[in-house]
Structure formats: C-alpha cells, structure tokens
Design a protein around this motif. Structure first.
Motif, PDB file in Angstrom:
ATOM      1  N   MET A   7       0.878  -1.085   0.100  1.00 45.68           N
ATOM      2  CA  MET A   7       0.137  -0.100   0.108  1.00 45.68           C
ATOM      3  C   MET A   7       0.794   1.124   0.017  1.00 45.68           C
ATOM      4  SD  MET A   7      -2.828  -1.540  -0.009  1.00 45.68           S
ATOM      5  CE  MET A   7      -3.998  -0.205   0.176  1.00 45.68           C
ATOM      6  N   GLY A   8       0.208   2.396  -0.460  1.00 45.16           N
ATOM      7  CA  GLY A   8       0.863   3.634  -0.623  1.00 45.16           C
ATOM      8  C   GLY A   8       1.183   4.529   0.716  1.00 45.16           C
ATOM      9  N   SER A   9       0.304   4.205   1.802  1.00 45.16           N
ATOM     10  CA  SER A   9       0.380   4.688   3.105  1.00 45.16           C
ATOM     11  C   SER A   9      -0.128   3.717   4.173  1.00 45.16           C
ATOM     12  CB  SER A   9      -0.336   6.221   3.155  1.00 45.16           C
ATOM     13  OG  SER A   9      -1.543   5.897   3.297  1.00 45.16           O
ATOM     14  N   VAL A  10       0.426   4.188   5.371  1.00 43.99           N
ATOM     15  CA  VAL A  10      -0.040   3.163   6.608  1.00 43.99           C
ATOM     16  C   VAL A  10      -1.771   3.281   6.849  1.00 43.99           C
ATOM     17  CG1 VAL A  10       0.539   4.735   8.227  1.00 43.99           C
ATOM     18  CG2 VAL A  10       0.472   2.485   8.737  1.00 43.99           C
ATOM     19  N   THR A  11      -2.102   4.497   6.513  1.00 41.41           N
ATOM     20  CA  THR A  11      -3.381   4.947   6.719  1.00 41.41           C
ATOM     21  C   THR A  11      -4.267   4.019   5.642  1.00 41.41           C
ATOM     22  OG1 THR A  11      -3.227   7.027   7.166  1.00 41.41           O
ATOM     23  CG2 THR A  11      -5.215   6.618   6.577  1.00 41.41           C
ATOM     24  N   ASN A  12      -3.898   3.786   4.376  1.00 40.28           N
ATOM     25  CA  ASN A  12      -4.426   3.275   3.325  1.00 40.28           C
ATOM     26  C   ASN A  12      -4.351   1.669   3.828  1.00 40.28           C
ATOM     27  OD1 ASN A  12      -5.468   5.160   1.893  1.00 40.28           O
ATOM     28  ND2 ASN A  12      -4.089   5.127   0.294  1.00 40.28           N
ATOM     29  N   ALA A  13      -3.273   1.335   4.259  1.00 42.38           N
ATOM     30  CA  ALA A  13      -3.026  -0.073   4.539  1.00 42.38           C
ATOM     31  C   ALA A  13      -4.068  -0.488   5.814  1.00 42.38           C
ATOM     32  CB  ALA A  13      -1.832  -0.440   5.106  1.00 42.38           C
ATOM     33  N   GLN A  14      -4.295   0.366   6.611  1.00 43.95           N
ATOM     34  CA  GLN A  14      -5.337   0.244   7.697  1.00 43.95           C
ATOM     35  C   GLN A  14      -6.844   0.187   7.139  1.00 43.95           C
ATOM     36  OE1 GLN A  14      -3.937   3.434  10.198  1.00 43.95           O
ATOM     37  NE2 GLN A  14      -2.820   2.044  11.459  1.00 43.95           N
ATOM     38  N   ARG A  15      -7.025   1.104   6.299  1.00 46.20           N
ATOM     39  CA  ARG A  15      -8.278   1.097   5.570  1.00 46.20           C
ATOM     40  C   ARG A  15      -8.590  -0.154   4.798  1.00 46.20           C
ATOM     41  NH1 ARG A  15      -7.675   7.338   3.280  1.00 46.20           N
ATOM     42  NH2 ARG A  15      -8.308   8.377   5.192  1.00 46.20           N
ATOM     43  N   ALA A  16      -7.544  -0.625   4.186  1.00 43.25           N
ATOM     44  CA  ALA A  16      -7.680  -1.810   3.295  1.00 43.25           C
ATOM     45  C   ALA A  16      -8.074  -2.966   4.332  1.00 43.25           C
ATOM     46  CB  ALA A  16      -6.700  -2.348   2.678  1.00 43.25           C
ATOM     47  N   LYS A  17      -7.272  -3.096   5.358  1.00 44.45           N
ATOM     48  CA  LYS A  17      -7.575  -4.159   6.616  1.00 44.45           C
ATOM     49  C   LYS A  17      -9.098  -4.115   6.964  1.00 44.45           C
ATOM     50  CE  LYS A  17      -6.014  -5.943  10.776  1.00 44.45           C
ATOM     51  NZ  LYS A  17      -5.113  -5.737  12.037  1.00 44.45           N
ATOM     52  N   ARG A  18      -9.389  -2.963   7.280  1.00 42.55           N
ATOM     53  CA  ARG A  18     -10.719  -2.941   7.760  1.00 42.55           C
ATOM     54  C   ARG A  18     -11.753  -3.384   6.723  1.00 42.55           C
ATOM     55  NH1 ARG A  18      -8.677   1.889  10.544  1.00 42.55           N
ATOM     56  NH2 ARG A  18      -9.698   2.996   8.793  1.00 42.55           N
ATOM     57  N   LEU A  19     -11.648  -2.926   5.449  1.00 45.32           N
ATOM     58  CA  LEU A  19     -12.284  -3.067   4.511  1.00 45.32           C
ATOM     59  C   LEU A  19     -12.324  -4.581   4.086  1.00 45.32           C
ATOM     60  CD1 LEU A  19     -14.100  -1.982   2.071  1.00 45.32           C
ATOM     61  CD2 LEU A  19     -12.197  -2.003   0.596  1.00 45.32           C
TER      62      LEU A  19
END
Length: 71
Positions: A7-19
């Motif tokens: 992922m491009g950012s840790v925030t997007n990685a966290q969002r992808a995980k939740r999704l």
C-alpha cells in the motif's frame, strides 16, 4: 494462496485491512523488512484467499496499491 498487497500509506493499509475484515477475510497488516524507496510506507496487507477478489475489493474502494506479491 496468500497475497501481500503493498500500500502507498499506512493509513490506506489500515483502511484496506478494515475493508477486507468487513467482507469476512482475515488480513494481517505487516511491516516490510528493509523497505526500498519504491515501497511507499513500508506496509503490506497480507491475506490468504483462493481468488483475486481481495484485489478487486481494494481497487474498487479507490485505495492505491503499489504492488502485489503472490506467495
């Protein structure tokens, strides 16, 4: 098969995980050892699945994927 989705950012990685969790998958957020400059934030979402639906879920959400490795 297991996908490591960079992922491009840790925030997007966290969002992808939740999704993915909301869709019934069991993703793991993992730090890349010795990340390269092209690795973005240095985090991957690791998920085991028999199909590539996990990639479509993330792509359709608009989150940026830097790369995918199939293990």
């Amino acid at each position: 098969m297991t996908f490591e989705i960079k992922m491009g950012s840790v925030t997007n990685a966290q969002r992808a995980k939740r999704l993915l969790q909301a869709k019934g998958y069991k993703p793991i957020l993992k730090r890349i050892e010795n990340p390269q400059p092209s690795d973005g934030c240095g985090y991957v979402v690791r998920v085991t699945s028999d199909d590539e639906q996990v990639l479509r879920i993330i792509q359709n959400s608009g989150l940026g994927i830097l790369g995918v490795e199939v293990l």
